[in-house]
Design an enzyme around this catalytic site. Structure first.
Site, PDB file in Angstrom:
ATOM      1  N   GLU A 290       0.821  -1.210   0.000  1.00  0.00           N
ATOM      2  CA  GLU A 290       0.000   0.000   0.000  1.00  0.00           C
ATOM      3  C   GLU A 290       0.858   1.266   0.000  1.00  0.00           C
ATOM      4  O   GLU A 290       0.487   2.274  -0.608  1.00  0.00           O
ATOM      5  CB  GLU A 290      -0.949  -0.025   1.196  1.00  0.00           C
ATOM      6  CG  GLU A 290      -2.086  -1.019   0.987  1.00  0.00           C
ATOM      7  CD  GLU A 290      -2.868  -1.298   2.254  1.00  0.00           C
ATOM      8  OE1 GLU A 290      -4.105  -1.189   2.207  1.00  0.00           O
ATOM      9  OE2 GLU A 290      -2.256  -1.634   3.279  1.00  0.00           O
TER      10      GLU A 290
ATOM     11  N   GLU B 215      -4.217  -9.539   2.935  1.00  0.00           N
ATOM     12  CA  GLU B 215      -5.103  -9.280   4.076  1.00  0.00           C
ATOM     13  C   GLU B 215      -6.272 -10.264   4.138  1.00  0.00           C
ATOM     14  O   GLU B 215      -6.744 -10.605   5.229  1.00  0.00           O
ATOM     15  CB  GLU B 215      -5.630  -7.846   4.001  1.00  0.00           C
ATOM     16  CG  GLU B 215      -4.577  -6.775   4.249  1.00  0.00           C
ATOM     17  CD  GLU B 215      -3.847  -6.346   2.991  1.00  0.00           C
ATOM     18  OE1 GLU B 215      -3.123  -5.332   3.050  1.00  0.00           O
ATOM     19  OE2 GLU B 215      -4.000  -7.018   1.936  1.00  0.00           O
TER      20      GLU B 215
END
Length: 278
Positions: free
Chosen positions: A117, A137
């Site tokens: 990210e 995730e």
């Protein structure tokens, strides 16, 4: 106590190294807070023209959030997890995305979760051929929380991003290049050199113009073209009275190398106009 972020400044470039190699440079709360504080200081330091962000050790850029620390926050309830982890992580990626100096991620190894990210958020990135990316995730039973559900689809396209988000599969640096996540893939030993070379190519130009471009792109990219053009015009209007723009024009007309003052407070009138030889 070991500093979670190392700083090295040389020739106008600040290299920030995420420094938890024994934890694959996992983003614990102390590291994120330290990195945010450093960015605040660098942004007002005129001696720093560009930033390189990389990871300590040979294995990882960042393997993502510190799961043990995050798990403790989750155990205290959703509000605590949002405050401690989600809001903090989103503040970091938003800060990197909107930073008014060029930030180049030098991805030297694993870039999983929050590490991926960060790579999505920074304006420029170079990956080692040893880098490896993932959006894992979903393996923890959760979505990405540092902006990954929003920035990756904008970079890679909805369907390609969703495949990575919904499977959690790893992907290569070459795939990251194809998706627009990184600008270049280089041999591992050339990673720092490549990042510095890119920084030097940018630093030839006016720092004010670079800041204006970064702001216009970041603020305008998700707006309509009409709204984006207004932002572009605003950034030019801010540049118009500066000595940098006057110097750029004068240097081009005189066919010489420009020497930019690089200060918003230096008005164009402060630059002495020299006669141009025919």
């Amino acid at each position: 106590m070991t500093d979670t972020v190392l700083i090295e400044s040389r020739d106008g470039v600040a290299t920030l190294t995420l420094n938890r190699p024994e934890k694959l440079n996992a983003l614990n709360y102390a590291l994120i807070d330290r990195l945010l504080a450093i960015l605040d200081a660098i942004e007002i330091d005129d001696s720093v023209r560009a930033v390189i962000l990389t990871g300590a050790g040979e294995r990882a850029f960042s393997a993502g959030g510190d799961i043990h620390e995050f798990s403790e926050s989750v155990a205290r309830g959703g509000d605590a997890a949002m405050r401690d982890f989600v809001t903090r992580g989103q503040r970091l990626t938003a800060r990197l995305e909107a930073f008014r100096k060029p930030v180049i991620a030098a991805v030297n190894g694993l870039a999983f979760g929050g590490g991926c990210e960060i790579t999505e958020a920074v304006p420029l990135a170079i990956a080692s051929e040893r880098a490896l990316f993932a959006k894992p995730e979903i393996n923890l039973g959760m979505p990405p929380t540092f902006g990954g559900t929003q920035r990756l689809p904008r970079l890679a396209g909805r369907k390609r991003a969703l495949e990575l988000l919904l499977t959690g599969d790893t992907f290569s640096p070459q795939r990251a290049l194809e998706l627009g996540l990184v600008n270049q893939v280089v041999p591992h030993d050339d990673l720092r050199l490549g990042a510095h070379e890119l920084a030097r190519r940018i630093m030839r130009h006016s720092p004010l113009a670079a800041a204006s471009i970064l702001t216009a792109v970041t603020r305008g990219i998700n707006l309509s073209i009409a709204e984006g053009l207004l932002i572009e015009g605003e950034q030019f209007a801010r540049m118009a009275p500066t000595a940098d723009l006057r110097e750029g024009l004068d240097a081009w007309i005189a066919r010489r190398k420009p020497n930019y003052p690089g200060s918003w407070s230096a008005a164009a009138s402060a630059v002495r106009r020299k006669p141009i030889s025919p």
